[in-house]
Design an enzyme around this catalytic site. Sequence first.
Site, PDB file in Angstrom:
ATOM      1  N   GLY A  27       0.835  -1.210   0.000  1.00  0.00           N
ATOM      2  CA  GLY A  27       0.000   0.000   0.000  1.00  0.00           C
ATOM      3  C   GLY A  27       0.866   1.255   0.000  1.00  0.00           C
ATOM      4  O   GLY A  27       0.675   2.165  -0.803  1.00  0.00           O
ATOM      5  N   HIS A  28       1.854   1.272   0.893  1.00  0.00           N
ATOM      6  CA  HIS A  28       2.794   2.399   0.926  1.00  0.00           C
ATOM      7  C   HIS A  28       3.529   2.512  -0.407  1.00  0.00           C
ATOM      8  O   HIS A  28       3.689   3.599  -0.961  1.00  0.00           O
ATOM      9  CB  HIS A  28       3.861   2.192   2.014  1.00  0.00           C
ATOM     10  CG  HIS A  28       3.333   2.137   3.422  1.00  0.00           C
ATOM     11  ND1 HIS A  28       3.426   1.015   4.217  1.00  0.00           N
ATOM     12  CD2 HIS A  28       2.722   3.071   4.199  1.00  0.00           C
ATOM     13  CE1 HIS A  28       2.918   1.250   5.408  1.00  0.00           C
ATOM     14  NE2 HIS A  28       2.478   2.500   5.434  1.00  0.00           N
ATOM     15  N   GLN A  52       0.312  11.415  17.543  1.00  0.00           N
ATOM     16  CA  GLN A  52      -0.982  10.946  17.037  1.00  0.00           C
ATOM     17  C   GLN A  52      -1.479   9.699  17.760  1.00  0.00           C
ATOM     18  O   GLN A  52      -2.521   9.158  17.429  1.00  0.00           O
ATOM     19  CB  GLN A  52      -0.947  10.741  15.524  1.00  0.00           C
ATOM     20  CG  GLN A  52      -0.107   9.594  15.015  1.00  0.00           C
ATOM     21  CD  GLN A  52       0.053   9.647  13.504  1.00  0.00           C
ATOM     22  OE1 GLN A  52       0.735  10.509  12.952  1.00  0.00           O
ATOM     23  NE2 GLN A  52      -0.599   8.731  12.803  1.00  0.00           N
ATOM     24  N   GLN A 139      -6.179   6.442   0.166  1.00  0.00           N
ATOM     25  CA  GLN A 139      -7.626   6.536   0.382  1.00  0.00           C
ATOM     26  C   GLN A 139      -8.070   5.645   1.550  1.00  0.00           C
ATOM     27  O   GLN A 139      -9.122   5.854   2.130  1.00  0.00           O
ATOM     28  CB  GLN A 139      -8.354   6.141  -0.915  1.00  0.00           C
ATOM     29  CG  GLN A 139      -9.867   6.270  -0.893  1.00  0.00           C
ATOM     30  CD  GLN A 139     -10.328   7.692  -0.595  1.00  0.00           C
ATOM     31  OE1 GLN A 139      -9.641   8.658  -0.917  1.00  0.00           O
ATOM     32  NE2 GLN A 139     -11.485   7.807   0.026  1.00  0.00           N
ATOM     33  N   SER A 177      -0.088  -1.732   8.403  1.00  0.00           N
ATOM     34  CA  SER A 177       1.012  -2.204   9.257  1.00  0.00           C
ATOM     35  C   SER A 177       0.444  -2.922  10.478  1.00  0.00           C
ATOM     36  O   SER A 177       1.049  -3.855  11.002  1.00  0.00           O
ATOM     37  CB  SER A 177       1.878  -1.027   9.695  1.00  0.00           C
ATOM     38  OG  SER A 177       2.281  -0.278   8.572  1.00  0.00           O
ATOM     39  N   ARG A 178      -0.735  -2.494  10.924  1.00  0.00           N
ATOM     40  CA  ARG A 178      -1.346  -3.087  12.122  1.00  0.00           C
ATOM     41  C   ARG A 178      -1.878  -4.505  11.879  1.00  0.00           C
ATOM     42  O   ARG A 178      -2.182  -5.206  12.840  1.00  0.00           O
ATOM     43  CB  ARG A 178      -2.470  -2.194  12.652  1.00  0.00           C
ATOM     44  CG  ARG A 178      -1.959  -0.916  13.316  1.00  0.00           C
ATOM     45  CD  ARG A 178      -3.063  -0.200  14.097  1.00  0.00           C
ATOM     46  NE  ARG A 178      -2.530   0.837  14.950  1.00  0.00           N
ATOM     47  CZ  ARG A 178      -2.458   2.134  14.607  1.00  0.00           C
ATOM     48  NH1 ARG A 178      -2.881   2.545  13.427  1.00  0.00           N
ATOM     49  NH2 ARG A 178      -1.963   3.016  15.459  1.00  0.00           N
TER      50      ARG A 178
HETATM   51  P1  AMP Z   1       0.802   4.808   7.711  1.00  0.00           P
HETATM   52  O1  AMP Z   1       2.201   4.284   7.638  1.00  0.00           O
HETATM   53  O2  AMP Z   1      -0.190   3.804   8.174  1.00  0.00           O
HETATM   54  O3  AMP Z   1       0.722   6.119   8.452  1.00  0.00           O
HETATM   55  O4  AMP Z   1       0.374   5.134   6.215  1.00  0.00           O
HETATM   56  C1  AMP Z   1       1.147   5.979   5.389  1.00  0.00           C
HETATM   57  C2  AMP Z   1       0.385   6.269   4.122  1.00  0.00           C
HETATM   58  O5  AMP Z   1       0.098   5.038   3.442  1.00  0.00           O
HETATM   59  C3  AMP Z   1      -0.959   6.954   4.365  1.00  0.00           C
HETATM   60  O6  AMP Z   1      -1.186   7.921   3.362  1.00  0.00           O
HETATM   61  C4  AMP Z   1      -1.930   5.807   4.246  1.00  0.00           C
HETATM   62  O7  AMP Z   1      -3.226   6.212   3.863  1.00  0.00           O
HETATM   63  C5  AMP Z   1      -1.279   4.974   3.159  1.00  0.00           C
HETATM   64  N1  AMP Z   1      -1.776   3.594   3.215  1.00  0.00           N
HETATM   65  C6  AMP Z   1      -1.887   2.810   4.312  1.00  0.00           C
HETATM   66  N2  AMP Z   1      -2.438   1.630   3.990  1.00  0.00           N
HETATM   67  C7  AMP Z   1      -2.696   1.661   2.659  1.00  0.00           C
HETATM   68  C8  AMP Z   1      -3.279   0.743   1.733  1.00  0.00           C
HETATM   69  N3  AMP Z   1      -3.707  -0.460   2.118  1.00  0.00           N
HETATM   70  N4  AMP Z   1      -3.395   1.125   0.436  1.00  0.00           N
HETATM   71  C9  AMP Z   1      -2.963   2.355   0.050  1.00  0.00           C
HETATM   72  N5  AMP Z   1      -2.402   3.266   0.867  1.00  0.00           N
HETATM   73  C10 AMP Z   1      -2.273   2.923   2.163  1.00  0.00           C
END
Ligand code: AMP
Length: 273
Positions: A27-28, A52, A139, A177-178
């Site tokens: 996703g990232h 946060q 999203q 990640s969770r």
């Molecule tokens: P995080 O590391 O969870 O703070 O996420 C960092 C970025 O990755 C944020 O813009 C999230 O919305 C995006 N993100 C997290 N999970 C996904 C996913 N499954 N698909 C697309 N983008 C994601």
Amino acid sequence: MQKQAIAWERAGIQVGFVPTMGFLHEGHLSLVDLIRERSKILIVSIFVNPTQFAVGEDLEKYPRNMERDLALCESRKVDYVFAPETKDVYPSDASTFVFEEKVSAGLCGQARPTHFKGVTTICSKLFNLCRPTWVALGQKDAQQVVVIKRMIEDMHFPVEVVIGPTLRESDGLAMSSRNSYLNERQRIDALLINKALQSGASLVEEKDIRNVDRVKAEVMTVLRQGSLLRVNYAEVVNRETMELENEIKPGRSMLVVAAWVDSIRLIDNRLLG
Ligand code: AMP
């Protein structure tokens, strides 16, 4: 970081930016791919932002693997990884925060009242340090997207938001990640979240239903099948404002769900129509 970013700016070099908390997944990386072409320099930040997380949340146990993250970034042609230390981002005498008051009030902001203040504060800091022309956001965190867009507009940050679609595991679970916290049994119940979103959407898309309560009832019926699931919210909102919808408008309305599987909080969403 800021000195370098200012030098790029002066040389007319446009920077693309993907802010993350690390423990990277596809996703990232899809966000990296999304802005790779248009960015002369691409920066990924990896920073588990303490502000946060509320007291009692998972800040300490949040998954981390810097070595693996760096290898993944290298494989996707990321130019720079910005991984600051907490003491540098938040000097001990720091007393300034950025707080969006409206979009952050409901949904996740209600369950986590200090969460978005941490998000807008860290994004302001990262934007000022990295000076990106584009920032790619997922999203998957729909409310976060609207909050950050609002902040960019209100605070006049010269940054354009590019939104990437939610990437899912092969079984439909939204990548996060969770997810690494989930055991086999918990994962079965976690899958009900996407299943519930699909069921709700099929009422709109296949049966032309526009009644919000009818769709929410369908979503809840699926979610209640999970004995480990505790629903935080299941709502139909306007994707641009996060305000609750009275009636479903295909293409504009979005189903949003947050639920705990045991103590693991998961969110997901789906556009209707
Ligand atoms: P995080 O590391 O969870 O703070 O996420 C960092 C970025 O990755 C944020 O813009 C999230 O919305 C995006 N993100 C997290 N999970 C996904 C996913 N499954 N698909 C697309 N983008 C994601």
